[in-house]
Scaffold this motif. Structure first.
Motif, short mmCIF file in Angstrom:
data_model
loop_
_atom_site.label_atom_id
_atom_site.label_comp_id
_atom_site.label_asym_id
_atom_site.label_seq_id
_atom_site.Cartn_x
_atom_site.Cartn_y
_atom_site.Cartn_z
N ILE A 61 0.72 -1.27 -0.02
CA ILE A 61 0.17 -0.13 0.12
C ILE A 61 0.76 1.21 0.06
O ILE A 61 0.76 2.20 -1.20
CB ILE A 61 -0.91 -0.10 1.21
CG1 ILE A 61 -2.01 -1.10 0.97
CG2 ILE A 61 -1.63 1.28 1.29
CD1 ILE A 61 -2.78 -1.34 2.35
N ILE A 62 1.77 1.19 0.81
CA ILE A 62 2.78 2.77 1.00
C ILE A 62 3.69 2.64 -0.14
O ILE A 62 3.81 3.82 -0.42
CB ILE A 62 3.45 2.72 2.37
CG1 ILE A 62 4.49 1.61 2.61
CG2 ILE A 62 2.45 2.65 3.58
CD1 ILE A 62 5.24 1.80 3.76
N GLY A 63 3.95 1.34 -0.73
CA GLY A 63 4.83 1.33 -1.78
C GLY A 63 4.37 2.00 -3.20
O GLY A 63 4.79 2.78 -3.92
N ALA B 215 -11.72 0.59 7.05
CA ALA B 215 -12.17 -0.67 7.45
C ALA B 215 -10.99 -1.66 7.88
O ALA B 215 -11.11 -2.57 8.89
CB ALA B 215 -13.07 -1.39 6.37
N LEU B 216 -10.17 -1.70 7.19
CA LEU B 216 -8.97 -2.64 7.22
C LEU B 216 -8.23 -2.52 8.51
O LEU B 216 -7.78 -3.62 9.28
CB LEU B 216 -7.83 -2.40 6.19
CG LEU B 216 -6.67 -3.30 5.93
CD1 LEU B 216 -7.21 -4.77 5.58
CD2 LEU B 216 -5.82 -2.97 5.04
N VAL B 217 -8.04 -1.31 9.03
CA VAL B 217 -7.31 -1.13 10.30
C VAL B 217 -8.27 -1.16 11.64
O VAL B 217 -7.88 -0.90 12.61
CB VAL B 217 -6.53 0.05 10.37
CG1 VAL B 217 -5.54 0.01 9.22
CG2 VAL B 217 -7.36 1.22 10.27
N MET B 218 -9.64 -1.06 11.06
CA MET B 218 -10.56 -1.18 12.38
C MET B 218 -10.25 -2.12 13.39
O MET B 218 -10.49 -1.81 14.66
CB MET B 218 -11.87 -1.42 11.88
CG MET B 218 -13.05 -1.04 12.83
SD MET B 218 -12.81 0.61 13.67
CE MET B 218 -12.87 1.70 12.35
N PRO B 219 -9.99 -3.48 13.18
CA PRO B 219 -9.83 -4.47 14.22
C PRO B 219 -8.60 -4.09 15.05
O PRO B 219 -8.77 -4.14 16.44
CB PRO B 219 -9.49 -5.78 13.60
CG PRO B 219 -10.14 -5.62 12.36
CD PRO B 219 -10.01 -3.98 12.03
N ALA B 220 -7.65 -3.43 14.67
CA ALA B 220 -6.35 -3.17 15.42
C ALA B 220 -6.93 -1.80 16.27
O ALA B 220 -6.19 -1.81 17.25
CB ALA B 220 -5.25 -2.40 14.55
N PRO C 12 1.74 -1.01 15.25
CA PRO C 12 1.19 0.46 15.48
C PRO C 12 2.00 1.27 14.47
O PRO C 12 1.23 2.16 13.75
CB PRO C 12 1.75 0.72 16.85
CG PRO C 12 1.90 -0.44 17.45
CD PRO C 12 2.20 -1.48 16.43
N PHE C 13 2.92 1.14 14.14
CA PHE C 13 3.86 2.04 13.13
C PHE C 13 3.27 1.70 11.65
O PHE C 13 3.29 2.56 10.82
CB PHE C 13 5.13 1.74 13.17
CG PHE C 13 6.18 2.93 12.37
CD1 PHE C 13 6.13 4.01 12.71
CD2 PHE C 13 6.75 2.54 11.00
CE1 PHE C 13 6.80 5.20 12.12
CE2 PHE C 13 7.19 3.46 10.57
CZ PHE C 13 7.44 4.67 11.00
N GLU C 14 2.88 0.40 11.34
CA GLU C 14 2.04 0.03 10.27
C GLU C 14 1.00 0.98 9.82
O GLU C 14 0.56 1.47 8.74
CB GLU C 14 2.03 -1.35 9.99
CG GLU C 14 3.35 -2.27 9.98
CD GLU C 14 2.73 -3.82 9.78
OE1 GLU C 14 2.57 -4.27 8.78
OE2 GLU C 14 2.50 -4.43 10.90
N ILE D 167 0.53 3.80 6.89
CA ILE D 167 -0.49 3.62 5.96
C ILE D 167 -1.31 5.13 6.07
O ILE D 167 -1.40 5.51 5.03
CB ILE D 167 -1.59 2.63 6.34
CG1 ILE D 167 -0.77 1.07 5.98
CG2 ILE D 167 -2.72 2.45 5.39
CD1 ILE D 167 -1.44 -0.23 6.20
N GLY D 168 -1.62 5.43 7.33
CA GLY D 168 -2.46 7.01 7.21
C GLY D 168 -1.84 7.95 6.76
O GLY D 168 -2.34 8.65 6.15
N LEU D 169 -0.41 7.91 7.14
CA LEU D 169 0.21 9.20 6.39
C LEU D 169 0.38 9.15 4.94
O LEU D 169 0.24 10.06 4.41
CB LEU D 169 1.90 9.08 7.17
CG LEU D 169 1.95 9.74 8.50
CD1 LEU D 169 3.16 9.48 8.98
CD2 LEU D 169 1.41 10.96 8.68
N SER D 170 0.55 7.81 4.42
CA SER D 170 0.61 7.70 2.98
C SER D 170 -0.65 8.16 2.36
O SER D 170 -0.53 8.87 1.16
CB SER D 170 1.05 6.32 2.68
OG SER D 170 2.12 5.81 3.15
N VAL D 171 -1.71 7.49 2.64
CA VAL D 171 -2.98 7.98 1.97
C VAL D 171 -3.37 9.35 2.37
O VAL D 171 -3.95 10.03 1.47
CB VAL D 171 -4.17 7.22 2.90
CG1 VAL D 171 -5.59 7.71 2.41
CG2 VAL D 171 -3.86 5.79 2.65
#
Length: 362
Positions: free
Chosen positions: A106-108, A148-153, A316-318, A322-326
């Motif tokens: 995703i970030i790549g 939605a993908l990061v909601m469980p975390a 957590p850093f993942e 991801i959030g910063l990239s989007v």
């Protein structure tokens, strides 16, 4: 032209396919039981053109199948290489590598691919314009998929106080979240069938120059080669981690993700160099959305059936990366223009994140 001649043109038509000469070396090393890092390196190098073969075969079949079936083929096989590599790693119980490869893909796509595309196109053409509406639509869909993908975390962190809690309820949440994501993905296919426009994949990327039989044979060859090399790659993972000083997190986010996406990265940069920036954005952002909507959910659903359950609880850093990239891509794409400086800034952020992933303890 015969099928064999068409395949011959494909194998000699791209400089990436020169890397296929490494395949016999990786097979020999695996057959002899070699445990050096060269097993990992040779397999990684060979996976780059192997993934490219799958991509080219898919495009050929899509172009010959009409907009409806073509959209389905693009959506189904667009990230086949990444799915195969992740499945092999999951079966070998490298769960953290699999999750990291999802993050890295995703970030790549968002930072490295768009950064290279903006930089290459900007150096060659100056300020480039792209379809702001198409870019915004793809970015919004990606943002919703990531949420939605990061909601469980997120639930694990706020409800249980730690990402290490991992109660059984989160496995069930990940399971049902995966079905919802796949349902959204299926809705995207229905949209493509009815409107003859796929919101996740670029259309018309290559002109058809192969018969359907040759394309099917190429897809078979690419899939088999990718599967074999993925097995060898994962077998050589442990020696590579030790000798390169990498953690599974870094290997998944940077190395495995780059290997599986390299051919598609190249396509986006080539499109930008031809002043087709809308196409470059569709390739990169669409591929990221497909990872979140199809690849990750499928791995969660398949996991229990191969004896290795996987949740959607990420490092957590993942989640931050991801959030910063989007967010960054959404801001950059907001004005409908790009230049080489914006590309350099995206590349700089990717390098910083890569360095951070390297120093994070395993």
């Amino acid at each position: 032209m015969s099928t064999l001649k068409q395949l011959g043109h494909v194998f000699t038509g791209s400089w990436l396919n020169v890397l296929l000469i490494v395949a016999p070396i990786s097979w020999y090393l695996a057959y002899t039981g070699n445990t050096s890092l060269w097993v990992f390196v040779s397999a990684a190098v060979c996976l780059i053109p192997a993934a490219g073969l799958i991509g080219e075969a898919t495009e050929e079949l899509a172009n010959r199948s009409g907009p409806t079936l073509g959209g389905f083929l693009n959506a189904t096989f667009g990230n086949a290489a990444e799915l195969i590599i992740a499945f092999v790693a999951l079966r070998a119980h490298h769960v953290e590598v699999v999750k990291a490869s999802i993050t890295g893909s995703i970030i790549g796509n968002l930072l490295l691919v768009l950064g290279l595309s903006f930089y290459t196109g900007g150096v060659k053409h100056g300020t480039q314009k792209f379809n702001r509406t198409a870019a915004s639509s793809a970015t919004v869909m990606l943002a919703l998929a990531i949420a939605a993908l990061v909601m469980p975390a997120t639930v694990d962190l706020f409800a249980f106080g730690s990402l290490d809690a991992r109660p059984e309820i989160l496995d069930r949440l990940s399971w049902w979240t995966s079905f919802v994501l796949l349902a959204v993905y299926a809705a995207g296919l229905v949209f493509a069938f009815r409107t003859q426009r796929d919101p996740l994949r670029a259309e018309g990327r290559v002109k058809s120059h192969m018969s359907r039989a040759a394309a099917i044979m190429l897809l078979t060859i690419g899939t088999l080669l990718t599967t074999v090399e993925a097995e060898i790659l994962i077998r050589g993972l442990e020696p590579a981690l030790e000798q390169f000083g990498m953690t599974e997190l870094f290997a998944g986010v940077i190395v495995v993700a780059l290997v599986g996406n390299a051919a598609e990265h190249y396509s986006a940069v080539v499109a930008a160099a031809k002043n087709q920036m809308t196409l470059a954005i569709e390739i990169s952002v669409g591929s990221s959305a497909q990872i979140a909507l199809m690849v990750a959910p499928l791995l969660v659903i398949i996991g229990p059936f191969i004896g290795q359950p996987m949740s959607l609880v990420f490092n957590p850093f993942e989640m931050v990366a991801i959030g910063l990239s989007v967010l960054t891509v959404a801001l950059v794409a907001n004005d409908g223009e790009s230049n080489w400086l914006e590309g350099l800034q995206l590349l700089g952020l990717y390098v910083i994140l890569a360095a951070a992933f390297y120093v994070i303890p395993g």
